[in-house]
Design a protein around this motif. Sequence first.
Motif, PDB file in Angstrom:
ATOM      1  N   GLY A   1       0.775  -1.134   0.125  1.00  0.00           N
ATOM      2  CA  GLY A   1       0.029  -0.154   0.010  1.00  0.00           C
ATOM      3  C   GLY A   1       0.834   1.152   0.077  1.00  0.00           C
ATOM      4  O   GLY A   1       0.715   2.117  -0.883  1.00  0.00           O
TER       5      GLY A   1
ATOM      6  N   THR B   1       0.800   4.184  -3.228  1.00  0.00           N
ATOM      7  CA  THR B   1       0.096   5.051  -3.014  1.00  0.00           C
ATOM      8  C   THR B   1       1.105   6.390  -3.330  1.00  0.00           C
ATOM      9  O   THR B   1       0.844   7.300  -3.747  1.00  0.00           O
TER      10      THR B   1
ATOM     11  N   ALA C   1       1.050   7.067  -6.756  1.00  0.00           N
ATOM     12  CA  ALA C   1      -0.348   7.979  -7.154  1.00  0.00           C
ATOM     13  C   ALA C   1      -0.220   9.379  -6.819  1.00  0.00           C
ATOM     14  O   ALA C   1      -0.390  10.273  -7.509  1.00  0.00           O
TER      15      ALA C   1
ATOM     16  N   LEU D   1      -8.113   8.110  -1.031  1.00  0.00           N
ATOM     17  CA  LEU D   1      -7.341   7.158  -1.724  1.00  0.00           C
ATOM     18  C   LEU D   1      -6.671   6.224  -0.878  1.00  0.00           C
ATOM     19  O   LEU D   1      -5.903   6.586   0.101  1.00  0.00           O
TER      20      LEU D   1
ATOM     21  N   GLY E   1      -4.639   2.354  -0.350  1.00  0.00           N
ATOM     22  CA  GLY E   1      -3.581   1.570  -0.826  1.00  0.00           C
ATOM     23  C   GLY E   1      -4.197  -0.067  -0.680  1.00  0.00           C
ATOM     24  O   GLY E   1      -4.647  -0.301  -1.533  1.00  0.00           O
TER      25      GLY E   1
ATOM     26  N   PRO F   1      -8.293  -0.293 -11.301  1.00  0.00           N
ATOM     27  CA  PRO F   1      -8.705   0.670 -10.333  1.00  0.00           C
ATOM     28  C   PRO F   1     -10.180   0.238  -9.794  1.00  0.00           C
ATOM     29  O   PRO F   1     -10.834  -0.575 -10.370  1.00  0.00           O
TER      30      PRO F   1
ATOM     31  N   GLU G   1      -9.444   2.707  -5.010  1.00  0.00           N
ATOM     32  CA  GLU G   1      -8.277   2.062  -4.531  1.00  0.00           C
ATOM     33  C   GLU G   1      -8.231   0.771  -5.623  1.00  0.00           C
ATOM     34  O   GLU G   1      -9.134   0.572  -6.450  1.00  0.00           O
ATOM     35  N   PRO G   2      -6.957   0.195  -5.586  1.00  0.00           N
ATOM     36  CA  PRO G   2      -6.866  -0.812  -6.484  1.00  0.00           C
ATOM     37  C   PRO G   2      -7.581  -1.807  -5.986  1.00  0.00           C
ATOM     38  O   PRO G   2      -7.583  -2.309  -4.927  1.00  0.00           O
TER      39      PRO G   2
ATOM     40  N   THR H   1      -3.505   1.873  -9.070  1.00  0.00           N
ATOM     41  CA  THR H   1      -3.702   2.920  -7.935  1.00  0.00           C
ATOM     42  C   THR H   1      -3.619   4.206  -8.527  1.00  0.00           C
ATOM     43  O   THR H   1      -4.479   5.099  -8.445  1.00  0.00           O
TER      44      THR H   1
ATOM     45  N   SER I   1      -6.848   4.570 -10.408  1.00  0.00           N
ATOM     46  CA  SER I   1      -7.973   4.856  -9.302  1.00  0.00           C
ATOM     47  C   SER I   1      -7.885   6.328  -8.953  1.00  0.00           C
ATOM     48  O   SER I   1      -8.947   7.042  -8.947  1.00  0.00           O
TER      49      SER I   1
END
Length: 357
Positions: free
Chosen positions: A14, A18, A21, A69, A71, A265, A278-279, A298, A301
């Motif tokens: 995670g 993230t 992202a 958002l 992870g 996503p 989130e993925p 991600t 997403s």
Amino acid sequence: MSKRILVLPGDGIGPEITAEAVKVLDALVGEGLDVELDEGLIGGAAYDAAETPLPSATLDMAREADAILLGAVGGPKWEPLDISVRPEKGLLGLRAELGLFSNLRPAILYPQLADASSLRAEIVAGLDIMIVRELTGGIYFGQPRGIRTLENGERQGFNTLVYAEHEIERIVRSACDIAMKRGKRLCSVDKANVLECTELWREVAERVVKNEYPEIELSHMYVDNAAMQLVKWPKQFDVMVTTNMFGDILSDAAAMLTGSIGMLPSASLNEKGQGMYEPIHGSAPDIAGKGVANPLATILSVAMMLRYSLGESAMAERIEKAVEQVLDQGLRTPDIMSEGMTEVNCEGMGDAVVAAL
């Protein structure tokens, strides 16, 4: 006013995915995107710090955020814990507290990854399915539930599958709204031949479509057949809507048609348009810390977040085109690597998307 985004890195890979992202968000902030980022704890990381998978501070920030958002949560480290405080309870609690009832899970096959699918290219080429999963009801939340001891001393586990009409109505409406923007075809997946709860589901779905969305072509399919059809002829589907548990299973099956679960996503929306993004993959503890995770799900997403919660469709499209450009360049993380391509790590893939932007 600037929009607030709460970033919840969570566990396993995670924090790695993230971080990439957030790089993309930062690049767009430099080009006029007006957002402010906060960060909080959830899952196992939250339990380690505060002995709860969903601290009150995280929940307070989540309520104030325009979008979240996430992870990933969970891992073998926390499996010995009581189920009430396992990492997954933090995720389920956040969904319930925010009323995130509509889970959007696209299954899109990028042409550059056709060879990565487990099915023949002609079966999956051009695949573009949206699975709409009810997320705050059904057997995952139904009461009563638990493990009890019977009079004969044998232990028995039990869970309850329950849906009220209003819960079915709102998820069907959510799916219909999406179908109206696509091919106006909706397949409702149930098990109405043996489960009374989903017999009601079918009745309500028919009523909502007939009375409110007469342009939509509605079909029904039993979940076992739907699983088979996803593998046999996936391109017959446009939008699918189904229960919490059925959606959980079918969306993961659909994900593998696209070549890698690391590419997909998801969005979870409430009635106000607030969403958690989130993925769909898990925390992948076996590769955590190795820098080889695929951050594209991600990053995509984030594109869904910009489109559905922040009203920035143009920037969402830019991210999606940047991802396609990176794939065109032949860059691949290990999960989507194929002969003749160039392997990059998690950070390298994030940097490539930012450069493509």
